[in-house]
Motif scaffolding. Sequence first.
Motif, PDB file in Angstrom:
ATOM      1  N   SER A  45      -3.543  -8.353  -1.276  1.00 11.29           N
ATOM      2  CA  SER A  45      -3.968  -7.362  -0.405  1.00 11.29           C
ATOM      3  C   SER A  45      -2.801  -7.204   0.835  1.00 11.29           C
ATOM      4  CB  SER A  45      -5.181  -7.657   0.134  1.00 11.29           C
ATOM      5  OG  SER A  45      -5.228  -8.847   1.022  1.00 11.29           O
ATOM      6  N   THR A  46      -2.863  -6.193   1.431  1.00 13.25           N
ATOM      7  CA  THR A  46      -1.962  -5.774   2.706  1.00 13.25           C
ATOM      8  C   THR A  46      -2.725  -5.642   3.754  1.00 13.25           C
ATOM      9  OG1 THR A  46       0.289  -4.818   3.179  1.00 13.25           O
ATOM     10  CG2 THR A  46      -1.403  -3.856   1.791  1.00 13.25           C
ATOM     11  N   GLU A  47      -2.208  -6.140   4.988  1.00 15.43           N
ATOM     12  CA  GLU A  47      -2.833  -5.597   6.123  1.00 15.43           C
ATOM     13  C   GLU A  47      -2.156  -4.319   6.718  1.00 15.43           C
ATOM     14  OE1 GLU A  47      -2.273  -9.035   8.710  1.00 15.43           O
ATOM     15  OE2 GLU A  47      -4.277  -9.885   8.190  1.00 15.43           O
ATOM     16  N   MET A  48      -3.113  -3.404   7.098  1.00 16.03           N
ATOM     17  CA  MET A  48      -2.551  -2.317   7.733  1.00 16.03           C
ATOM     18  C   MET A  48      -2.658  -2.618   9.336  1.00 16.03           C
ATOM     19  SD  MET A  48      -1.077  -0.220   5.404  1.00 16.03           S
ATOM     20  CE  MET A  48      -0.877   1.014   6.362  1.00 16.03           C
ATOM     21  N   VAL A  49      -1.490  -2.520   9.971  1.00 18.18           N
ATOM     22  CA  VAL A  49      -1.610  -2.993  11.296  1.00 18.18           C
ATOM     23  C   VAL A  49      -1.090  -1.842  12.326  1.00 18.18           C
ATOM     24  CG1 VAL A  49      -0.631  -4.894  12.997  1.00 18.18           C
ATOM     25  CG2 VAL A  49      -1.031  -5.302  10.633  1.00 18.18           C
ATOM     26  N   MET A  50      -1.567  -1.831  13.405  1.00 21.12           N
ATOM     27  CA  MET A  50      -1.110  -0.904  14.483  1.00 21.12           C
ATOM     28  C   MET A  50      -0.456  -1.646  15.439  1.00 21.12           C
ATOM     29  SD  MET A  50      -3.004   2.217  16.530  1.00 21.12           S
ATOM     30  CE  MET A  50      -3.496   1.250  18.160  1.00 21.12           C
ATOM     31  N   VAL A  51       0.590  -1.206  15.864  1.00 19.65           N
ATOM     32  CA  VAL A  51       1.642  -1.759  16.637  1.00 19.65           C
ATOM     33  C   VAL A  51       1.976  -1.205  17.838  1.00 19.65           C
ATOM     34  CG1 VAL A  51       3.544  -1.599  15.403  1.00 19.65           C
ATOM     35  CG2 VAL A  51       3.670  -3.417  16.880  1.00 19.65           C
ATOM     36  N   TRP A  52       2.127  -1.799  18.884  1.00 18.60           N
ATOM     37  CA  TRP A  52       2.406  -0.979  20.162  1.00 18.60           C
ATOM     38  C   TRP A  52       3.254  -2.121  21.330  1.00 18.60           C
ATOM     39  CZ3 TRP A  52      -2.407  -2.578  19.082  1.00 18.60           C
ATOM     40  CH2 TRP A  52      -2.996  -3.227  19.857  1.00 18.60           C
ATOM     41  N   ARG A  53       3.887  -1.772  22.308  1.00 22.53           N
ATOM     42  CA  ARG A  53       4.432  -2.607  23.130  1.00 22.53           C
ATOM     43  C   ARG A  53       3.249  -3.206  24.234  1.00 22.53           C
ATOM     44  NH1 ARG A  53       9.734   0.203  25.803  1.00 22.53           N
ATOM     45  NH2 ARG A  53       9.509  -2.148  26.609  1.00 22.53           N
ATOM     46  N   SER A  54       3.255  -4.489  24.458  1.00 24.65           N
ATOM     47  CA  SER A  54       2.354  -5.093  25.321  1.00 24.65           C
ATOM     48  C   SER A  54       2.414  -4.169  26.831  1.00 24.65           C
ATOM     49  CB  SER A  54       2.681  -6.354  25.515  1.00 24.65           C
ATOM     50  OG  SER A  54       2.751  -6.915  24.377  1.00 24.65           O
TER      51      SER A  54
ATOM     52  N   THR B 102      -0.519  -0.508  -6.631  1.00 23.24           N
ATOM     53  CA  THR B 102      -0.710   0.355  -5.665  1.00 23.24           C
ATOM     54  C   THR B 102      -1.788  -0.032  -4.566  1.00 23.24           C
ATOM     55  OG1 THR B 102      -0.535   2.683  -4.968  1.00 23.24           O
ATOM     56  CG2 THR B 102      -1.818   2.159  -6.675  1.00 23.24           C
ATOM     57  N   THR B 103      -1.622   0.479  -3.352  1.00 22.53           N
ATOM     58  CA  THR B 103      -2.686   0.328  -2.651  1.00 22.53           C
ATOM     59  C   THR B 103      -3.574   1.581  -3.087  1.00 22.53           C
ATOM     60  OG1 THR B 103      -1.697   1.788  -0.750  1.00 22.53           O
ATOM     61  CG2 THR B 103      -1.867  -0.857  -0.752  1.00 22.53           C
TER      62      THR B 103
ATOM     63  N   TRP C 223      -4.392  -2.257  -6.542  1.00 20.39           N
ATOM     64  CA  TRP C 223      -4.995  -2.036  -7.338  1.00 20.39           C
ATOM     65  C   TRP C 223      -4.078  -1.606  -8.679  1.00 20.39           C
ATOM     66  CZ3 TRP C 223     -10.354   0.857  -6.692  1.00 20.39           C
ATOM     67  CH2 TRP C 223     -11.175   0.330  -6.119  1.00 20.39           C
ATOM     68  N   LEU C 224      -4.507  -1.445  -9.659  1.00 27.90           N
ATOM     69  CA  LEU C 224      -3.540  -0.868 -10.732  1.00 27.90           C
ATOM     70  C   LEU C 224      -3.843   0.593 -11.024  1.00 27.90           C
ATOM     71  CD1 LEU C 224      -2.020  -1.442 -13.538  1.00 27.90           C
ATOM     72  CD2 LEU C 224      -4.291  -1.399 -14.783  1.00 27.90           C
ATOM     73  N   ALA C 225      -2.508   1.281 -11.243  1.00 33.52           N
ATOM     74  CA  ALA C 225      -2.659   2.787 -11.136  1.00 33.52           C
ATOM     75  C   ALA C 225      -2.261   2.921 -12.752  1.00 33.52           C
ATOM     76  CB  ALA C 225      -1.745   3.361 -10.383  1.00 33.52           C
ATOM     77  N   VAL C 226      -2.989   3.678 -13.704  1.00 31.53           N
ATOM     78  CA  VAL C 226      -2.619   4.106 -14.996  1.00 31.53           C
ATOM     79  C   VAL C 226      -2.817   5.484 -15.050  1.00 31.53           C
ATOM     80  CG1 VAL C 226      -3.018   1.772 -16.091  1.00 31.53           C
ATOM     81  CG2 VAL C 226      -5.152   3.372 -15.701  1.00 31.53           C
ATOM     82  N   PRO C 227      -2.456   6.152 -16.229  1.00 27.49           N
ATOM     83  CA  PRO C 227      -2.497   7.609 -16.558  1.00 27.49           C
ATOM     84  C   PRO C 227      -4.178   7.579 -16.790  1.00 27.49           C
ATOM     85  CG  PRO C 227      -0.684   6.800 -17.845  1.00 27.49           C
ATOM     86  CD  PRO C 227      -1.468   5.604 -17.406  1.00 27.49           C
ATOM     87  N   ARG C 228      -4.548   9.008 -16.374  1.00 30.20           N
ATOM     88  CA  ARG C 228      -5.964   9.277 -16.856  1.00 30.20           C
ATOM     89  C   ARG C 228      -6.073   9.245 -18.453  1.00 30.20           C
ATOM     90  NH1 ARG C 228      -7.909  14.559 -13.219  1.00 30.20           N
ATOM     91  NH2 ARG C 228      -8.274  13.409 -11.175  1.00 30.20           N
ATOM     92  N   GLY C 229      -7.357   8.586 -18.835  1.00 25.82           N
ATOM     93  CA  GLY C 229      -7.530   8.448 -20.047  1.00 25.82           C
ATOM     94  C   GLY C 229      -6.962   7.285 -20.764  1.00 25.82           C
ATOM     95  N   HIS C 230      -6.319   6.362 -19.858  1.00 25.91           N
ATOM     96  CA  HIS C 230      -5.899   5.113 -20.468  1.00 25.91           C
ATOM     97  C   HIS C 230      -6.951   4.411 -20.887  1.00 25.91           C
ATOM     98  CE1 HIS C 230      -3.669   1.335 -20.117  1.00 25.91           C
ATOM     99  NE2 HIS C 230      -2.587   2.035 -20.564  1.00 25.91           N
ATOM    100  N   PRO C 231      -6.784   3.162 -21.937  1.00 25.31           N
ATOM    101  CA  PRO C 231      -7.823   2.482 -22.277  1.00 25.31           C
ATOM    102  C   PRO C 231      -8.316   1.664 -21.175  1.00 25.31           C
ATOM    103  CG  PRO C 231      -6.054   2.625 -24.118  1.00 25.31           C
ATOM    104  CD  PRO C 231      -5.483   3.470 -22.935  1.00 25.31           C
ATOM    105  N   LEU C 232      -7.554   1.419 -20.120  1.00 25.56           N
ATOM    106  CA  LEU C 232      -8.120   0.434 -19.110  1.00 25.56           C
ATOM    107  C   LEU C 232      -8.647   1.265 -18.034  1.00 25.56           C
ATOM    108  CD1 LEU C 232      -4.984  -2.079 -18.533  1.00 25.56           C
ATOM    109  CD2 LEU C 232      -7.235  -2.489 -19.678  1.00 25.56           C
ATOM    110  N   SER C 233      -8.697   2.603 -17.859  1.00 19.77           N
ATOM    111  CA  SER C 233      -9.129   3.260 -16.758  1.00 19.77           C
ATOM    112  C   SER C 233     -10.528   3.156 -16.566  1.00 19.77           C
ATOM    113  CB  SER C 233      -8.641   4.763 -16.937  1.00 19.77           C
ATOM    114  OG  SER C 233      -9.101   5.171 -18.118  1.00 19.77           O
ATOM    115  N   GLY C 234     -11.284   2.876 -17.703  1.00 21.76           N
ATOM    116  CA  GLY C 234     -12.702   2.851 -17.533  1.00 21.76           C
ATOM    117  C   GLY C 234     -13.170   1.520 -17.232  1.00 21.76           C
ATOM    118  N   GLU C 235     -12.400   0.593 -17.178  1.00 24.21           N
ATOM    119  CA  GLU C 235     -13.033  -0.895 -16.917  1.00 24.21           C
ATOM    120  C   GLU C 235     -13.245  -1.065 -15.629  1.00 24.21           C
ATOM    121  OE1 GLU C 235     -12.985  -3.478 -19.175  1.00 24.21           O
ATOM    122  OE2 GLU C 235     -12.308  -1.923 -20.779  1.00 24.21           O
ATOM    123  N   PRO C 236     -14.367  -1.937 -15.332  1.00 25.69           N
ATOM    124  CA  PRO C 236     -14.768  -2.210 -13.799  1.00 25.69           C
ATOM    125  C   PRO C 236     -13.811  -2.854 -13.129  1.00 25.69           C
ATOM    126  CG  PRO C 236     -15.886  -3.484 -15.379  1.00 25.69           C
ATOM    127  CD  PRO C 236     -15.283  -2.478 -16.257  1.00 25.69           C
TER     128      PRO C 236
END
Length: 277
Positions: free
Chosen positions: A218-227, A199-200, A124-137
């Motif tokens: 998008s990015t995958e959050m993956v848990m990894v371990w040794r078989s 940012t996510t 997603w997009l991160a902008v300062p609070r009150g930014h003109p885009l902050s209220g867009e759906p």
Amino acid sequence: MGGRLFVRSSSGVVPTSLGERLVPMLTELVQRADLVVVEAAAHASKVFRFGNSEWTPPSLHSALRSSLPSTEVQTETLSPTAAVDAVRRGWLSAALVPCMSLVEPDDTSGPALDTAVIVREPVWLAVPRGHPLSGEPAVETHHLTSLSWVCYARDHWFQPIEKQLFTRFPRADPEVLHYVDGHHEAMSWVRDAHAAALTTPTGATSDVSLVPITGTESTEMVMVWRSGSVARGTLSRLVETVRSYYCAYARTIPRYWAWMREHPADFPELLGHLRAA
């Protein structure tokens, strides 16, 4: 070994014909000996070491301790690449890392790794609070070309995802104020320098505004371990604990949690949690 493996001289060390045949076999034997030592240490240890990227909240540590009550739990924050390497070497029992490509082995002679996708998290997009885009759906990428950006350093795991999304901008060279080494640094620039950042949602801080991007990456959050290194029951409990924790954390981000509830098909691994909420 029945003969000399090397000939030493003032010009260096040269393998004999016997050495050329045996040294590759001995190298493999040494590697397997290292694996035996790691496996023995893991079996004897009553400590479960869990790695995480970017930052590890105390609440995640507490959730892991609750799911493994008879085991001492230690957590460590490190880069995704370092976390996967530590799992492969047996220094970590498991790790939560972004991006599936990070767990593909470079050396097929090493121990096999197993993975479970925890969540597929949008960018997603991160902008300062009150930014003109902050209220867009939601915003389209062409709405973002006039912004001043804080971007990620080239060796940061998020940079390839950011770069891929930037290729959709009509403007090929957006204005970049600073290159950061983590989400929290990026959010401080958004807040204090009135910059924009990708940012996510869970990488954002509460003092910035988050806006969905239409057709985002998008990015995958993956848990990894040794078989074979984690008992099946423990593994199932661990995966469920991390997914439950993710949902609990997402609830603290009202706009993101509402989005997840409205788009459950985008979060197939979390469907049970979304329906129960």
